[in-house]
Write a protein that holds these residues in place. Sequence first.
Motif, mmCIF file in Angstrom:
data_model
loop_
_atom_site.group_PDB
_atom_site.id
_atom_site.type_symbol
_atom_site.label_atom_id
_atom_site.label_comp_id
_atom_site.label_asym_id
_atom_site.label_seq_id
_atom_site.Cartn_x
_atom_site.Cartn_y
_atom_site.Cartn_z
ATOM 1 N N GLN A 1 0.808 -1.221 0.000
ATOM 2 C CA GLN A 1 0.000 0.000 0.000
ATOM 3 C C GLN A 1 0.842 1.271 0.000
ATOM 4 N N GLY A 2 2.171 1.120 -0.010
ATOM 5 C CA GLY A 2 3.039 2.287 -0.034
ATOM 6 C C GLY A 2 3.017 3.102 1.239
ATOM 7 N N ARG A 3 2.747 2.454 2.365
ATOM 8 C CA ARG A 3 2.670 3.147 3.654
ATOM 9 C C ARG A 3 4.038 3.062 4.333
ATOM 10 N N ALA A 4 4.923 3.981 3.937
ATOM 11 C CA ALA A 4 6.332 3.880 4.328
ATOM 12 C C ALA A 4 6.534 4.060 5.833
ATOM 13 N N GLU A 5 5.811 4.992 6.449
ATOM 14 C CA GLU A 5 5.973 5.226 7.893
ATOM 15 C C GLU A 5 5.586 3.985 8.685
ATOM 16 N N ASP A 6 4.418 3.431 8.358
ATOM 17 C CA ASP A 6 3.969 2.229 9.061
ATOM 18 C C ASP A 6 4.906 1.061 8.788
ATOM 19 N N ALA A 7 5.366 0.952 7.544
ATOM 20 C CA ALA A 7 6.271 -0.141 7.194
ATOM 21 C C ALA A 7 7.574 -0.054 7.984
ATOM 22 N N LEU A 8 8.086 1.166 8.192
ATOM 23 C CA LEU A 8 9.318 1.326 8.975
ATOM 24 C C LEU A 8 9.119 0.833 10.399
ATOM 25 N N HIS A 9 8.011 1.212 11.009
ATOM 26 C CA HIS A 9 7.725 0.771 12.374
ATOM 27 C C HIS A 9 7.678 -0.747 12.453
ATOM 28 N N LEU B 1 19.871 -8.727 12.546
ATOM 29 C CA LEU B 1 20.766 -7.627 12.184
ATOM 30 C C LEU B 1 20.532 -7.170 10.751
ATOM 31 N N ARG B 2 20.296 -8.122 9.856
ATOM 32 C CA ARG B 2 19.987 -7.729 8.470
ATOM 33 C C ARG B 2 18.678 -6.939 8.414
ATOM 34 N N ALA B 3 17.730 -7.322 9.275
ATOM 35 C CA ALA B 3 16.458 -6.596 9.320
ATOM 36 C C ALA B 3 16.648 -5.185 9.863
ATOM 37 N N TYR B 4 17.559 -5.008 10.841
ATOM 38 C CA TYR B 4 17.849 -3.657 11.329
ATOM 39 C C TYR B 4 18.473 -2.814 10.214
ATOM 40 N N ALA B 5 19.349 -3.399 9.433
ATOM 41 C CA ALA B 5 19.955 -2.666 8.312
ATOM 42 C C ALA B 5 18.880 -2.259 7.311
ATOM 43 N N ASN B 6 17.938 -3.149 7.052
ATOM 44 C CA ASN B 6 16.842 -2.844 6.137
ATOM 45 C C ASN B 6 15.975 -1.712 6.683
ATOM 46 N N ALA B 7 15.702 -1.764 7.996
ATOM 47 C CA ALA B 7 14.905 -0.702 8.614
ATOM 48 C C ALA B 7 15.614 0.649 8.484
ATOM 49 N N HIS B 8 16.936 0.643 8.653
ATOM 50 C CA HIS B 8 17.697 1.893 8.519
ATOM 51 C C HIS B 8 17.586 2.444 7.103
ATOM 52 N N GLN B 9 17.676 1.580 6.109
ATOM 53 C CA GLN B 9 17.538 2.033 4.721
ATOM 54 C C GLN B 9 16.167 2.660 4.480
ATOM 55 N N ARG B 10 15.149 2.068 5.088
ATOM 56 C CA ARG B 10 13.795 2.623 4.962
ATOM 57 C C ARG B 10 13.731 4.014 5.603
ATOM 58 N N ALA B 11 14.373 4.161 6.768
ATOM 59 C CA ALA B 11 14.367 5.451 7.452
ATOM 60 C C ALA B 11 15.068 6.517 6.622
ATOM 61 N N VAL B 12 16.191 6.161 5.999
ATOM 62 C CA VAL B 12 16.926 7.120 5.161
ATOM 63 C C VAL B 12 16.039 7.605 4.021
ATOM 64 N N ARG B 13 15.255 6.701 3.446
ATOM 65 C CA ARG B 13 14.378 7.084 2.334
ATOM 66 C C ARG B 13 13.288 8.066 2.785
ATOM 67 N N LEU B 14 12.918 8.014 4.063
ATOM 68 C CA LEU B 14 11.927 8.971 4.561
ATOM 69 C C LEU B 14 12.487 10.389 4.622
ATOM 70 N N GLY B 15 13.796 10.511 4.813
ATOM 71 C CA GLY B 15 14.435 11.818 4.728
ATOM 72 C C GLY B 15 14.314 12.679 5.966
ATOM 73 N N ARG B 16 14.041 12.069 7.138
ATOM 74 C CA ARG B 16 13.955 12.845 8.379
ATOM 75 C C ARG B 16 14.950 12.295 9.386
ATOM 76 N N PRO B 17 15.559 13.176 10.209
ATOM 77 C CA PRO B 17 16.621 12.705 11.114
ATOM 78 C C PRO B 17 16.108 11.813 12.241
ATOM 79 N N GLU B 18 14.877 12.017 12.710
ATOM 80 C CA GLU B 18 14.399 11.259 13.876
ATOM 81 C C GLU B 18 14.312 9.756 13.606
ATOM 82 N N PRO B 19 13.626 9.308 12.538
ATOM 83 C CA PRO B 19 13.618 7.867 12.294
ATOM 84 C C PRO B 19 14.993 7.303 11.959
ATOM 85 N N VAL B 20 15.832 8.113 11.313
ATOM 86 C CA VAL B 20 17.200 7.653 11.036
ATOM 87 C C VAL B 20 17.928 7.393 12.347
#
Length: 493
Positions: free
Chosen positions: A278-286, A305-324
């Motif tokens: 559904q393209g819900r990036a914020e919810d998907a990151l959580h 650990l691979r999942a944490y790396a994936n979560a970080h990549q998702r946060a970077v795509r959001l473009g805000r410092p808090e989730p990063v």
Amino acid sequence: MIDTPTPFDAARSLILEGRIVEAEALMVRELDAVTARHGAGTPQWASAQCDLGNVLFNADQMGRAVDCFRAAVSVSPRDYPELYKGHLTYRSNLGQALRLAGRLDEAEQELRAGARARMEYYGREHPGYAFGLEPLADLLLQRGDLAQARQVVEEMVANLYQAGHERVAVALALRAEIVRATGSGDELFPGADRLPEHVLEQLVLAVCERAGSGDPLLYRTLLRDLAAAIEARLGPDHFATLKALSNLANLNRNIGDEAGLAERVDVIRRVLAAHDRQGRAEDALHVAQGLALALGDAGQPEEGLRAYANAHQRAVRLGRPEPVSQTLRNWGLALQEAGRLDEAEARLAEAVAAAATGADYEMLGRGRIALGLFLQHRERLGEARTVIESGLAVLDPVHPDAIVGRSHLGAVLEGRSCGCGDMPATIAAAFREFVLSKLPPDLLDDLEVTLADHDFQIGLHLRREPTQEELERLNGVVQSALAEFRRRLAENT
């Protein structure tokens, strides 16, 4: 036309922000103003007592809430006929507060009296009568009187079905728990296939809300059945399906058995896939961060650990410092636990740097505390002290990370690289600091706070003779602070 918020609306907003002491103070002032304007024992006074009682109820101060609701109930509708509907609400609130305070005999007496009064006022077929049956059935379930609980809840369900009232969703959730507890094997959600979609959504929300305080094993089976039925009816991407699955995952985490931990990983992956579709990036990151945690709990640390790396990549795509920052901190802590210390330090330092570019001081403080503790455990005490102190400077003293940081700082100041210091003493000191900040400086000479048997023991030493009003205020501040401290700690553990 925009409605002006009432004092109770403002108090409720303060509670949602965790500012319980301020919420109570606001409603105490409102009660005083109403009393001065209309007098005690009037309908306006009863309403203000109920509002204050609701604030205390939401702050988990049931004993004081009981006193307020009882005061509201004391204003008789025989003297003020226009008060009758409000009186029924006050009596229901009183019964529920007594139940949650553990005073079950008194609660049952009030709730039965309230149900009878509702039947006399509304009639047996009106939903207003059913509303009085709900807390009574809940109480009977709590007392283990399943036969009577079943009888009461069936009457409630029939009433609301016949009236076409959407509150039937709450009735069905309560009925399902009672039926499952009886072991009768009867259908759990009769007629649910005929409910409108929005009522089905409310049914899921009601079951999830009850799951938080009910038997987790019982509710795991309920949520499995309900999630399957909702998915078949509404599809795998529907809000109600995802809500049921998310709560099923949380229950499996709390239960902690091997099969449940494996199911939790599977369920979270299904929820993550739905958000991605559904393209819900914020919810998907959580959810992606939840997946990383679940994989670690399930004994799959490398996948985690691979999942944490994936979560970080998702946060970077959001473009805000808090989730990063958040994903970097969580990833760093997981790397530290896995013994990959150089990588862990790099991620934790990056988390602090990312948070420093934003405006969320809590995120910055949590990142600094995490890095400071890491440095302490690596015997870099000078660096650790600087970083921990900078974290404490921006965190609320009640925040669990601040308490942990203060405890570790004590160990650092003693020259110890390991150990958390005296955690009970640290928590007690934080509590004391918090309470004193809310009280007039000339009233108390000292406030002694200790932790014993997992609760606070408080000793007050007065500097002068207080007035009765000051004593009541002092008690209110201490009780409210207790509730706020306990709640904030529970929310962040």
